[in-house]
Design a protein around this motif. Structure first.
Motif, mmCIF file in Angstrom:
data_model
loop_
_atom_site.group_PDB
_atom_site.id
_atom_site.type_symbol
_atom_site.label_atom_id
_atom_site.label_comp_id
_atom_site.label_asym_id
_atom_site.label_seq_id
_atom_site.Cartn_x
_atom_site.Cartn_y
_atom_site.Cartn_z
ATOM 1 N N LEU A 181 6.085 7.359 4.424
ATOM 2 C CA LEU A 181 6.156 5.906 4.381
ATOM 3 C C LEU A 181 6.171 5.349 5.799
ATOM 4 N N LEU A 182 5.364 4.340 6.026
ATOM 5 C CA LEU A 182 5.289 3.681 7.329
ATOM 6 C C LEU A 182 5.698 2.229 7.149
ATOM 7 N N GLU A 183 6.758 1.826 7.830
ATOM 8 C CA GLU A 183 7.304 0.484 7.676
ATOM 9 C C GLU A 183 6.965 -0.390 8.878
ATOM 10 N N ASP A 185 -14.008 0.486 4.826
ATOM 11 C CA ASP A 185 -12.788 0.906 4.143
ATOM 12 C C ASP A 185 -12.106 2.054 4.879
ATOM 13 N N VAL A 186 -12.875 3.075 5.228
ATOM 14 C CA VAL A 186 -12.245 4.236 5.872
ATOM 15 C C VAL A 186 -11.788 3.894 7.288
ATOM 16 N N ILE A 187 -12.541 3.056 7.997
ATOM 17 C CA ILE A 187 -12.113 2.645 9.341
ATOM 18 C C ILE A 187 -10.789 1.898 9.261
ATOM 19 N N ASP A 188 -10.659 0.989 8.295
ATOM 20 C CA ASP A 188 -9.413 0.234 8.182
ATOM 21 C C ASP A 188 -8.247 1.141 7.819
ATOM 22 N N ARG A 189 -8.475 2.077 6.909
ATOM 23 C CA ARG A 189 -7.377 2.959 6.500
ATOM 24 C C ARG A 189 -6.861 3.789 7.674
ATOM 25 N N VAL A 190 -7.774 4.265 8.503
ATOM 26 C CA VAL A 190 -7.352 5.084 9.642
ATOM 27 C C VAL A 190 -6.724 4.222 10.742
ATOM 28 N N ARG A 219 0.848 -1.189 0.000
ATOM 29 C CA ARG A 219 0.000 0.000 0.000
ATOM 30 C C ARG A 219 0.891 1.250 0.000
ATOM 31 N N ALA A 220 0.327 2.373 -0.387
ATOM 32 C CA ALA A 220 1.131 3.559 -0.670
ATOM 33 C C ALA A 220 1.674 4.244 0.574
ATOM 34 N N GLY A 221 1.030 4.048 1.720
ATOM 35 C CA GLY A 221 1.374 4.878 2.861
ATOM 36 C C GLY A 221 0.485 6.111 2.862
ATOM 37 N N PHE A 252 -3.316 8.718 -3.230
ATOM 38 C CA PHE A 252 -4.144 9.829 -3.723
ATOM 39 C C PHE A 252 -3.332 10.729 -4.639
ATOM 40 N N THR A 253 -2.046 10.918 -4.309
ATOM 41 C CA THR A 253 -1.186 11.752 -5.141
ATOM 42 C C THR A 253 -1.114 11.209 -6.563
ATOM 43 N N GLY A 254 -0.898 9.892 -6.677
ATOM 44 C CA GLY A 254 -0.818 9.294 -8.008
ATOM 45 C C GLY A 254 -2.118 9.413 -8.767
#
Length: 308
Positions: free
Chosen positions: A154-156, A260-265, A142-144, A205-207
């Motif tokens: 970036l989150l590793e 979806d939004v809950i998982d992303r956050v 995923r993009a980070g 989102f940037t891409g």
């Protein structure tokens, strides 16, 4: 239905499920020796294999969700391991149900009963070929955190698209009663909502913004290539389920987009939670040095070493 979207308070999501969803999120990060990938990644691949093998999507959605809930406490002490360790099927099921019961309290009661039954009487699925796109999603990071005009954060280690899709699918089933949604449609749509990222590297989102007018056509092209791997009627089931992804006008769309939004956050929140962890929490609340025959000695060792 109590707690539904039509409740007088106008709530758009069920707060009572918050802690359960936080805990479930960690199946993206639990790994074990001899097993490739996280629990979430393996459940994702198993789900696509079962669908390709002709599994009933409704029954599969319940089964995978039940396994994920049990794993939120048991980790990889799953049915396969318990059997290898010498437990009978009945004994293994009892352990899985016990783990499920520890976390399932906030779930809709009817849903919880149906999920619990999956663990009490496990179903064997006929495995089909794992679609190539599913394996690619397991390899696709995923993009980070991205924002147009700003450098990426970036989150590793990064999660992959298989992990994200599986957790969104499980969240979607758990959330469906609140929205009055069909959990099967939500589950299949969530499994398949990033088909394009099997082939398309994730620039976030940037891409998407930089692709501009090309974005929709690019996503449609690579998504169709992934869908073409599936035989009928599964291809039509997946394509039909994905119709809910466009907006939140349907109950299924709301359940999916909430998941979806809950998982992303929560994916980001776990990085922040780890970074802010204190020894007071570890030694006090979490009892890292826990009760046992040598706890007194452990406490004296730590005191003499001035730890923490």
């Amino acid at each position: 239905m109590a707690g539904s979207l039509d409740a007088a308070d106008g709530a758009q999501a069920p707060l009572a499920l918050r802690q359960l969803l936080v805990e479930l999120n960690d199946i993206k990060r639990v790994r074990s020796a001899g097993r490739e990938g996280s629990i979430a990644e393996r459940l994702f691949l198993q789900a696509w294999s079962a669908l390709a093998g002709g599994a009933d999507p409704a029954a599969l959605a319940r089964d995978v969700t039940a396994k994920a809930l049990a794993a939120s406490r048991l980790g990889d002490l799953d049915a396969a391991f318990l059997s290898l360790a010498g437990l009978s099927q009945a004994q293994a099921s009892a352990v899985l149900v016990r783990s499920f019961d520890e976390v399932a309290g906030p779930l809709d009661p009817a849903l919880a009963q149906a999920l619990r039954a999956c663990l009490a009487a496990p179903q064997d699925w006929t495995p089909g070929p794992v679609p190539h796109f599913a394996r690619l999603q397991a390899d696709q990071p995923r993009a980070g955190v991205t924002c147009p005009g700003k450098p990426r954060i970036l989150l590793e280690p990064p999660e992959n698209h298989a992990e994200h899709c599986l957790v969104v699918a499980v969240y979607g089933v758990a959330l469906s009663p609140f929205y009055g949604a069909d959990p099967t449609t939500v589950f299949v749509a969530a499994l398949a909502h990033h088909l394009h990222n099997a082939l398309m590297p994730d620039a976030g989102f940037t891409g998407e913004i930089l692709l501009g007018d090309h974005l929709d056509a690019v996503i449609a092209t690579v998504s169709e290539r992934a869908l073409s791997e599936l035989d009928a009627p599964l291809r039509e089931v997946v394509a039909s389920s994905r119709a809910i992804l466009a907006d939140d006008r349907t109950a299924e769309g709301r359940a999916f987009h909430a998941a979806d939004v809950i998982d992303r956050v929560l994916q980001i929140a776990q990085h922040l939670r780890a970074a802010s962890l204190t020894m007071d929490t570890v030694l006090g609340e979490m009892a890292l040095v826990h009760d046992g025959p040598v706890k007194g000695f452990h406490d004296r060792v730590l005191a003499d070493m001035r730890l923490p």
